[in-house]
Design a protein around this motif. Structure first.
Motif, PDB file in Angstrom:
ATOM      1  N   LEU A 121       0.828  -1.209   0.000  1.00 20.36           N
ATOM      2  CA  LEU A 121       0.000   0.000   0.000  1.00 20.36           C
ATOM      3  C   LEU A 121       0.861   1.258   0.000  1.00 20.36           C
ATOM      4  N   GLN A 122       2.110   1.141   0.423  1.00 22.34           N
ATOM      5  CA  GLN A 122       2.999   2.301   0.424  1.00 22.34           C
ATOM      6  C   GLN A 122       3.600   2.574  -0.948  1.00 22.34           C
ATOM      7  N   ASP A 123       3.452   1.611  -1.881  1.00 24.65           N
ATOM      8  CA  ASP A 123       4.043   1.768  -3.217  1.00 24.65           C
ATOM      9  C   ASP A 123       3.039   2.203  -4.270  1.00 24.65           C
ATOM     10  N   ILE A 124       1.756   2.252  -3.928  1.00 25.54           N
ATOM     11  CA  ILE A 124       0.733   2.641  -4.892  1.00 25.54           C
ATOM     12  C   ILE A 124       0.270   4.064  -4.575  1.00 25.54           C
ATOM     13  N   GLY A 249      -7.333  -3.567 -17.167  1.00 27.04           N
ATOM     14  CA  GLY A 249      -6.575  -2.554 -16.454  1.00 27.04           C
ATOM     15  C   GLY A 249      -6.931  -2.559 -14.978  1.00 27.04           C
ATOM     16  N   LEU A 250      -6.034  -2.013 -14.165  1.00 29.90           N
ATOM     17  CA  LEU A 250      -6.228  -1.867 -12.729  1.00 29.90           C
ATOM     18  C   LEU A 250      -5.718  -0.486 -12.344  1.00 29.90           C
ATOM     19  N   TRP A 251      -6.579   0.306 -11.707  1.00 26.26           N
ATOM     20  CA  TRP A 251      -6.231   1.680 -11.375  1.00 26.26           C
ATOM     21  C   TRP A 251      -6.426   1.933  -9.881  1.00 26.26           C
ATOM     22  N   ALA A 252      -5.479   2.636  -9.276  1.00 28.77           N
ATOM     23  CA  ALA A 252      -5.604   3.126  -7.904  1.00 28.77           C
ATOM     24  C   ALA A 252      -5.521   4.643  -7.961  1.00 28.77           C
ATOM     25  N   GLN A 253      -6.532   5.298  -7.427  1.00 30.10           N
ATOM     26  CA  GLN A 253      -6.584   6.764  -7.467  1.00 30.10           C
ATOM     27  C   GLN A 253      -6.425   7.283  -8.895  1.00 30.10           C
ATOM     28  N   ASP A 254      -7.067   6.589  -9.847  1.00 32.76           N
ATOM     29  CA  ASP A 254      -7.079   6.953 -11.273  1.00 32.76           C
ATOM     30  C   ASP A 254      -5.709   6.823 -11.933  1.00 32.76           C
ATOM     31  N   GLN A 255      -4.776   6.112 -11.305  1.00 31.83           N
ATOM     32  CA  GLN A 255      -3.476   5.854 -11.910  1.00 31.83           C
ATOM     33  C   GLN A 255      -3.316   4.350 -12.137  1.00 31.83           C
ATOM     34  N   LEU A 257      -1.913   0.719 -12.422  1.00 34.57           N
ATOM     35  CA  LEU A 257      -0.876  -0.063 -11.755  1.00 34.57           C
ATOM     36  C   LEU A 257      -0.252  -1.028 -12.759  1.00 34.57           C
ATOM     37  N   ASP A 258       1.053  -1.202 -12.662  1.00 34.94           N
ATOM     38  CA  ASP A 258       1.803  -2.079 -13.558  1.00 34.94           C
ATOM     39  C   ASP A 258       1.979  -3.431 -12.881  1.00 34.94           C
ATOM     40  N   MET A 259       1.353  -4.472 -13.431  1.00 33.87           N
ATOM     41  CA  MET A 259       1.422  -5.796 -12.813  1.00 33.87           C
ATOM     42  C   MET A 259       2.842  -6.339 -12.805  1.00 33.87           C
ATOM     43  N   ASP A 260       3.665  -5.926 -13.754  1.00 32.48           N
ATOM     44  CA  ASP A 260       5.053  -6.376 -13.772  1.00 32.48           C
ATOM     45  C   ASP A 260       5.847  -5.819 -12.597  1.00 32.48           C
ATOM     46  N   ARG A 261       5.332  -4.783 -11.952  1.00 33.81           N
ATOM     47  CA  ARG A 261       6.032  -4.166 -10.824  1.00 33.81           C
ATOM     48  C   ARG A 261       5.372  -4.501  -9.488  1.00 33.81           C
ATOM     49  N   TRP A 270      -0.665 -13.960 -16.792  1.00 32.87           N
ATOM     50  CA  TRP A 270      -0.355 -13.351 -18.089  1.00 32.87           C
ATOM     51  C   TRP A 270      -0.456 -11.839 -17.886  1.00 32.87           C
ATOM     52  N   THR A 271       0.660 -11.162 -17.866  1.00 38.05           N
ATOM     53  CA  THR A 271       0.638  -9.742 -17.514  1.00 38.05           C
ATOM     54  C   THR A 271       0.287  -8.812 -18.668  1.00 38.05           C
ATOM     55  N   HIS A 272       0.274  -9.327 -19.901  1.00 34.79           N
ATOM     56  CA  HIS A 272       0.005  -8.438 -21.040  1.00 34.79           C
ATOM     57  C   HIS A 272      -1.006  -9.005 -22.024  1.00 34.79           C
ATOM     58  N   SER A 273      -1.675 -10.081 -21.692  1.00 38.24           N
ATOM     59  CA  SER A 273      -2.665 -10.633 -22.613  1.00 38.24           C
ATOM     60  C   SER A 273      -3.703 -11.443 -21.854  1.00 38.24           C
ATOM     61  N   CYS A 274      -4.856 -11.591 -22.484  1.00 36.26           N
ATOM     62  CA  CYS A 274      -5.960 -12.379 -21.947  1.00 36.26           C
ATOM     63  C   CYS A 274      -6.503 -13.286 -23.037  1.00 36.26           C
ATOM     64  N   PRO A 275      -6.976 -14.484 -22.680  1.00 37.93           N
ATOM     65  CA  PRO A 275      -7.697 -15.272 -23.683  1.00 37.93           C
ATOM     66  C   PRO A 275      -8.997 -14.571 -24.040  1.00 37.93           C
ATOM     67  N   GLN A 276      -9.460 -14.783 -25.249  1.00 40.13           N
ATOM     68  CA  GLN A 276     -10.713 -14.146 -25.661  1.00 40.13           C
ATOM     69  C   GLN A 276     -11.931 -14.812 -25.032  1.00 40.13           C
ATOM     70  N   SER A 277     -11.749 -16.007 -24.478  1.00 35.99           N
ATOM     71  CA  SER A 277     -12.809 -16.667 -23.741  1.00 35.99           C
ATOM     72  C   SER A 277     -12.178 -17.592 -22.728  1.00 35.99           C
ATOM     73  N   LEU A 278     -12.906 -17.874 -21.643  1.00 34.93           N
ATOM     74  CA  LEU A 278     -12.401 -18.775 -20.619  1.00 34.93           C
ATOM     75  C   LEU A 278     -12.920 -20.170 -20.898  1.00 34.93           C
ATOM     76  N   GLY A 279     -12.013 -21.123 -21.016  1.00 32.77           N
ATOM     77  CA  GLY A 279     -12.414 -22.491 -21.321  1.00 32.77           C
ATOM     78  C   GLY A 279     -11.211 -23.392 -21.291  1.00 32.77           C
ATOM     79  N   ASN A 280     -11.254 -24.441 -22.087  1.00 29.58           N
ATOM     80  CA  ASN A 280     -10.158 -25.399 -22.106  1.00 29.58           C
ATOM     81  C   ASN A 280      -8.861 -24.721 -22.521  1.00 29.58           C
ATOM     82  N   GLY A 281      -7.821 -24.984 -21.733  1.00 27.47           N
ATOM     83  CA  GLY A 281      -6.503 -24.460 -22.077  1.00 27.47           C
ATOM     84  C   GLY A 281      -6.165 -23.143 -21.441  1.00 27.47           C
TER      85      GLY A 281
END
Length: 286
Positions: A121-124, A249-255, A257-261, A270-281
């Motif tokens: 909480l001190q870093d965001i 995206g994830l925002w704290a106080q409208d800023q 947050l970088d998941m890599d950090r 997966w820090t930069h992509s999502c499957p287009q649907s949730l299912g097998n694989g």
């Protein structure tokens, strides 16, 4: 130290990341692009154990040892590999489960079941002081299963305030008290607003308000001042969670947050992509 140099002999490097695809075109007979590593700090033959290690998708040493700041995160998949040296082998410390390359992806952040991340909480971005207020926004694209989505707390008390995903609803609760559930509408931002007396959970026109106890402001100030104060995302340690979800995206106080950090995170996120649907694989690591 090694310096990469390019050479042409016959196979073309081909990669794909979050709808960005790169492929080279080669003319001529039996031409390939290969990567050659040229030793510059001394010949390997003089080493007691002349073994070369090659890391794909990561570093062989802590990122803090780098001379220049770098977040060495790679979100990709390996379609195939062909090691010319038959004696080459994968280290026992390396992850052997790879992301499925056949899954169609889109930009975002994907949490497979059982994965988690945490920020100090001190870093965001910090709350407003007068009056005290704090906001979190989650761009929830996809969600399935049951388990924790988000929490504020400490490693000893992970659920001072928590959001739990269950049956396509989001349940907001404070400590061990009763929760309030909000029907989940995918594609709309999910917003959490805290002040000294209440927590407002909203998504589009739907809203739920959770009243905090009289000592609410004192608890909030103590949590933010605590050196172990955390923002948790995903499953708690030891939780049998089946929840998987995608964020655009994830925002704290409208800023943003970088998941890599993140202070800590599962390597299977997966820090930069999502499957287009949730299912097998989509529960595979990479």
């Amino acid at each position: 130290m090694v310096i990469p140099t390019q050479g042409m002999t016959g196979l073309c490097w081909d990669f794909e990341m979050a709808d960005l695809r790169s492929k080279c075109t080669i003319t001529g007979r039996s031409l390939q692009w290969v990567l050659r590593l040229r030793q510059v700090s001394g010949p390997l033959a003089k080493k007691p154990q002349p073994i070369m290690r090659i890391a794909l998708g990561g570093l062989l040493f802590p990122a803090s040892n780098l001379r220049l700041p770098l977040v060495p995160a790679l979100d990709a998949c390996l379609r195939r590999d062909n090691w010319l040296d038959e004696q080459a082998r994968i280290s026992v410390s390396a992850s052997t489960s790879l992301r499925n390359c056949t899954i169609k992806s889109q930009p975002g952040i994907f949490f497979p079941p059982g994965t988690r991340a945490e920020f100090s909480l001190q870093d965001i971005p910090q709350p407003n002081v007068e009056p005290w207020a704090f906001s979190l926004d989650l761009g929830l694209q996809l969600a399935a299963g049951s388990g924790h989505l988000l929490a504020l707390g400490t490693p000893e008390n992970t659920s001072w305030l928590s959001l739990h995903l269950q049956d396509q609803k989001v349940v907001l609760s404070h400590g061990s008290g009763p929760g309030l559930d909000l029907p989940l509408v995918l594609g709309l931002p999910l917003q959490l607003k805290l002040d000294a007396s209440r927590v407002l959970l909203s998504q589009g026109p739907n809203k739920k308000i959770l009243a905090l106890p009289p000592e609410g402001l004192g608890s909030l100030l103590n949590l933010w001042a605590h050196p172990q104060g955390r923002l948790f995302l995903g499953a708690f340690p030891g939780e049998a969670s089946s929840a998987s979800f995608c964020l655009d995206g994830l925002w704290a106080q409208d800023q943003r947050l970088d998941m890599d950090r993140a202070l800590n995170r599962s390597q299977d996120i997966w820090t930069h992509s999502c499957p287009q649907s949730l299912g097998n694989g989509t529960n595979t690591t990479h």
